[in-house]
Design an enzyme around this catalytic site. Structure first.
Site, PDB file in Angstrom:
ATOM      1  N   SER A  36       5.426   2.370   7.872  1.00  0.00           N
ATOM      2  CA  SER A  36       4.855   1.168   7.257  1.00  0.00           C
ATOM      3  C   SER A  36       5.854   0.533   6.306  1.00  0.00           C
ATOM      4  O   SER A  36       6.494   1.226   5.509  1.00  0.00           O
ATOM      5  CB  SER A  36       3.576   1.514   6.499  1.00  0.00           C
ATOM      6  OG  SER A  36       2.534   1.825   7.386  1.00  0.00           O
ATOM      7  N   HIS A  62       0.814  -1.217   0.000  1.00  0.00           N
ATOM      8  CA  HIS A  62       0.000   0.000   0.000  1.00  0.00           C
ATOM      9  C   HIS A  62       0.848   1.268   0.000  1.00  0.00           C
ATOM     10  O   HIS A  62       0.359   2.348  -0.319  1.00  0.00           O
ATOM     11  CB  HIS A  62      -0.959   0.004   1.195  1.00  0.00           C
ATOM     12  CG  HIS A  62      -0.312   0.271   2.517  1.00  0.00           C
ATOM     13  ND1 HIS A  62       0.128  -0.730   3.354  1.00  0.00           N
ATOM     14  CD2 HIS A  62      -0.008   1.434   3.151  1.00  0.00           C
ATOM     15  CE1 HIS A  62       0.650  -0.199   4.452  1.00  0.00           C
ATOM     16  NE2 HIS A  62       0.589   1.116   4.337  1.00  0.00           N
ATOM     17  N   ASP A  92      -0.451  -7.566   1.035  1.00  0.00           N
ATOM     18  CA  ASP A  92       0.114  -6.232   1.270  1.00  0.00           C
ATOM     19  C   ASP A  92       1.645  -6.273   1.267  1.00  0.00           C
ATOM     20  O   ASP A  92       2.295  -5.610   2.060  1.00  0.00           O
ATOM     21  CB  ASP A  92      -0.405  -5.648   2.588  1.00  0.00           C
ATOM     22  CG  ASP A  92      -0.165  -4.137   2.671  1.00  0.00           C
ATOM     23  OD1 ASP A  92      -0.066  -3.492   1.611  1.00  0.00           O
ATOM     24  OD2 ASP A  92      -0.063  -3.615   3.797  1.00  0.00           O
ATOM     25  N   GLY A 108       5.210   7.060   7.976  1.00  0.00           N
ATOM     26  CA  GLY A 108       6.394   6.691   7.212  1.00  0.00           C
ATOM     27  C   GLY A 108       7.030   5.400   7.676  1.00  0.00           C
ATOM     28  O   GLY A 108       8.018   4.951   7.085  1.00  0.00           O
TER      29      GLY A 108
END
Length: 266
Positions: free
Chosen positions: A204, A85, A115, A202
């Site tokens: 992830s 994502h 993901d 920031g």
């Protein structure tokens, strides 16, 4: 004179008792295992910082902002993973390493269902890579380290414990901006590793590590209820990430296109 001697003797006894208590405190650990904060992550952080990257995605159209996320190296020859994502299936992104070097990364595989996105960079030398641990062995209560590039600060480390494992998700929420709107986390992964290690903007795509510095998960989502840096973080289990990486490693390499035919010279 006798009163003064008694006072000196009493003071000596008090000092002796204090010394005994200090010695007992230094040699006895509290019951229930290691106390929170006692785990030494120095060596794990040292290696993980070299393997952690900041992923930058330039805005398009009217958007002039640059989206940032985190990622980590999983093979010395240049495979890097991040949360899908973060990059939104873009074929090319930039990756900034802890030493300040910047590399152009090309998408090798992306799976919205897990993901996980795998990118390939072409390093000038072998990269420091992180290894995977079996996420099925992760237990609630064990100490963990979360690495990433929150706010663009590459190689940032936060620590905590595993709060829960196999945290289930629900159906997609009506409000896509609030995955907790229906009371449970909604997203592409069926279960998460939950931790209280701080995950901020920031972060992830950063690796969640055990005390040995092995990857047990990848940061994917957080719930802070409006409190930056607070709340709970959710990581994709390392076995899911590892499977995506292995598929890329085992995929047949595409042969380069044949050379264009040269015109006959007369």
């Amino acid at each position: 004179m006798r009163t003064q001697q008694l006072l000196y003797a009493a003071a000596g006894v008090v000092v002796f008792v204090i010394l005994l208590l200090i010695g007992w405190g230094l040699t006895h650990k509290p019951e229930g295992g290691t106390v929170r904060g006692a785990t030494n992550f120095v060596s794990a952080v040292d290696r993980a910082q070299a393997a952690t990257v900041m992923v930058t995605v330039s805005g398009s159209g009217d958007q002039e902002t640059m989206q940032m996320g985190s990622g980590f190296v999983v093979s010395p020859d240049g495979l890097v993973v991040t949360a899908a994502h973060v990059t939104g299936r873009l074929p090319v992104v930039n990756m900034v390493f802890a030493d300040g070097s910047v590399a152009r990364a090309e998408l090798a595989a992306s799976d919205d269902a897990s993901d996980v996105a795998v990118f390939r960079v072409t390093p000038g030398k072998p990269l420091i890579a992180l290894s995977f641990a079996d996420s099925n062995q992760v237990k609630a209560g064990q100490p963990v380290l979360l690495m990433g590039a929150p706010y663009g600060l590459v190689g940032t480390a936060t620590s905590g414990i595993v709060s829960a494992v196999n945290r289930q998700i629900g159906a997609a929420p009506i409000d896509e901006d609030d995955p907790f709107a229906q009371g449970s986390l909604s997203g592409p992964v069926k279960s998460y590793i939950q931790t209280d290690a701080a995950l901020t903007a920031g972060g992830s795509g950063g690796p969640l590590l055990n005390a040995a510095g092995q990857v047990i998960g990848m940061a994917s989502a957080r719930e802070s209820r409006g409190e930056p840096g607070a709340g709970l973080a959710f990581a994709i289990p390392s076995n899911v990430v590892k499977d995506a990486v292995e598929r890329v490693k085992n995929a047949p390499q595409q042969a380069p296109p044949p050379p264009m035919p040269q015109p006959n010279k007369r």
